[in-house]
Design an enzyme around this catalytic site. Structure first.
Site, PDB file in Angstrom:
ATOM      1  N   LYS A 107      10.160  41.919  26.316  1.00  0.00           N
ATOM      2  CA  LYS A 107      11.239  42.904  26.206  1.00  0.00           C
ATOM      3  C   LYS A 107      11.862  42.935  24.812  1.00  0.00           C
ATOM      4  O   LYS A 107      12.648  43.831  24.501  1.00  0.00           O
ATOM      5  CB  LYS A 107      12.304  42.631  27.260  1.00  0.00           C
TER       6      LYS A 107
HETATM    7  C1  LIG Z   1      10.393  42.263  32.513  1.00  0.00           C
HETATM    8  C2  LIG Z   1       9.221  41.356  32.728  1.00  0.00           C
HETATM    9  C3  LIG Z   1       8.078  41.755  33.465  1.00  0.00           C
HETATM   10  C4  LIG Z   1       7.995  43.090  34.176  1.00  0.00           C
HETATM   11  O1  LIG Z   1       7.939  44.175  33.304  1.00  0.00           O
HETATM   12  P1  LIG Z   1       8.275  45.636  33.827  1.00  0.00           P
HETATM   13  O2  LIG Z   1       8.297  46.496  32.646  1.00  0.00           O
HETATM   14  O3  LIG Z   1       9.629  45.530  34.481  1.00  0.00           O
HETATM   15  O4  LIG Z   1       7.223  45.995  34.813  1.00  0.00           O
HETATM   16  C5  LIG Z   1       7.017  40.893  33.548  1.00  0.00           C
HETATM   17  N1  LIG Z   1       7.054  39.672  32.976  1.00  0.00           N
HETATM   18  C6  LIG Z   1       8.126  39.243  32.265  1.00  0.00           C
HETATM   19  C7  LIG Z   1       8.107  37.883  31.678  1.00  0.00           C
HETATM   20  C8  LIG Z   1       9.250  40.066  32.113  1.00  0.00           C
HETATM   21  O5  LIG Z   1      10.320  39.622  31.437  1.00  0.00           O
END
Ligand SMILES: *Cc1c(COP(=O)(O)O)cnc(C)c1O
Length: 447
Positions: A107
């Site tokens: 993210k």
């Molecule tokens: C946010 C997250 C996900 C999921 O991603 P999405 O975009 O919500 O599908 C998977 N793995 C980790 C480590 C995350 O922080």
């Protein structure tokens, strides 16, 4: 570029409005009116280009009409101050490591990009009537991971102040120090309550007229176009690196998914011409989309807690974008839409026991340490790859981010990377807060 709402009842917005508002007035998600197909010459030469240059080309297609060219280049290069390499795990299976950013999870890219784009818009809007000297205040409620990515993404970005609301005693020590030790333009608010109380405080703040007259408030929610679209950079880069290895012809991309923002950005990439053969969405026990892919019925339900907790989502918000994309903005029937989607995307779902077993097997067989989220992606390739296909899965977080679980499952002592260790040395600073909105409002009115 103009942006419309997936619910179809809100006015068309420009990029600036879509970024500052986040959600459309009808509570739908913003979608770009046009998805530009990138030229053949770009794909012909992509394997020669570094990540930043690839990303700049992709960013220009999305944002080039609305952001000055040099500024956009700066935003992209500044966002991507780290790499996202493709690593061979075993024959035909590669990990796309998205965890080399400041908070060790994918993210980071979206949060950093959004911070810089918001800054760009506030700078170019200096003549607007000012409240609080044109400062933009980002409010974000977190149960752990989002807060750290947003706080670090916005850290030191002028003209923006971030308030991270988190439930006291309910986030892990590693997560807590990732947003309470930063200082500068980041304030951590420690709420005596649960995550839902934090969320409720943020929602009440957005609806309070007096507060909104006093200060400019915005959210850095993961549904924001400036957070989700830049994730497409990853997939063009993955293709480039696989092409350089001569392995991009039958390329299957597998994305561990929760809110479905990451895979949705990959699907936008596909619509822009990225030659991925097919996609796999890997779920933990929260299998709502898996079931949709099987049956054509979308039935959201309460999420269940799993080892891969960043994917514990019972009603993935970005699924509406995927439906909108493949129904051509609701022109196709649900059946035709489902048919188009399942032609390109298949699903997989794994229980906590299966995640543990996958982590152990992969480690024993290859020495690669999976985190619980990446484990779902890896296993979906092991189970789903057809002869002749090459699979790449996203490793969405560094295993040290889930150190206790990973150590316990693999009986190892995962090394904590320096930048994570550095957070843990910092001094915790937070503002104690009750879950009563009047207290929170009084505090913000004084800022
Ligand atoms: C946010 C997250 C996900 C999921 O991603 P999405 O975009 O919500 O599908 C998977 N793995 C980790 C480590 C995350 O922080």
């Amino acid at each position: 570029m103009k942006y419309y709402s997936t619910n179809g009842k809100a006015p068309i917005a420009d990029l600036q409005k879509a970024v500052v508002k986040g959600l459309a007035e009808d509570r739908g998600l913003y979608m770009p009116e046009e998805i530009k197909i990138l030229p053949k010459v770009f794909f012909d030469n992509i394997q020669e280009m570094p990540f930043q240059q690839i990303a700049y080309n992709v960013a220009s297609a999305f944002f080039g009409e609305d952001v000055d060219q040099d500024a956009l280049q700066d935003i992209v290069y500044d966002t991507l101050s780290f790499d996202c390499p493709v690593v061979k795990v075993k024959e035909n299976i590669y990990a796309l490591e998205l965890f080399h950013g400041p908070t060790l999870a994918f993210k980071d890219v979206g949060a950093r990009f959004m911070a810089r784009l918001l800054r760009y818009f506030t700078q170019s809007n200096q003549n607007a009537p000012s409240t609080q000297n044109n400062l933009i205040n980002v409010l974000v409620a977190t149960s752990g991971d989002t807060g750290s990515a947003v706080a670090n993404g916005f850290l030191g970005v002028e003209g923006i102040h971030v308030y991270v609301l988190y439930p006291k005693g309910k986030v892990s020590p590693i997560q807590e120090c990732q947003f309470t030790t930063l200082g500068k333009n980041i304030t951590a608010i420690e709420v005596d309550g649960v995550f839902d109380d934090c969320q409720a405080l943020v929602k009440s703040a957005f609806m309070d007229e007096e507060l909104n007259a006093h200060m400019k408030l915005t959210s850095a929610n993961s549904i924001n176009v400036a957070r989700f679209l830049p994730q497409a950079f990853y997939y063009f880069n993955a293709y480039a690196r696989m092409k350089a290895l001569g392995k991009a012809d039958n390329f299957v991309m597998c994305v561990p998914s929760g809110n479905f923002g990451n895979i949705c950005s990959a699907l936008f990439g596909h619509a822009m011409g990225l030659p991925v053969k097919r996609f796999i969405a890997a779920n933990n026990a929260n299998d709502i989309v898996y079931k949709y892919l099987q049956s054509g019925k979308y039935e959201p339900k309460a999420s269940v807690q799993t080892l891969a907790n960043a994917m514990d989502v019972g009603d993935p918000s970005n699924f509406a974008r995927i439906i909108n994309l493949y129904s051509q903005n609701n022109k196709l029937t649900p059946e035709a839409t489902h048919h188009r989607i399942t032609n390109l995307i298949s699903g997989a779902t794994y229980s906590d026991d299966q995640i543990r077993e996958t982590m152990r097997q992969c480690y024993a067989e290859t020495g690669y340490i999976l985190d619980p989220h990446g484990a779902c992606g890896y296993q979906a390739l092991v189970d789903g790859l057809q002869p002749g296909e090459i699979g790449v899965f996203c490793e969405t977080a560094h295993p040290a981010k889930f150190k206790e679980k990973v150590d316990d499952i693999l009986s190892i002592d995962v090394e904590i990377p320096d930048r994570l260790a550095a957070f843990m040395k910092g001094e915790k600073q937070s503002v104690p807060m009750t879950k009563n909105f009047e207290d929170f409002k009084k505090y913000l009115m004084k800022q």
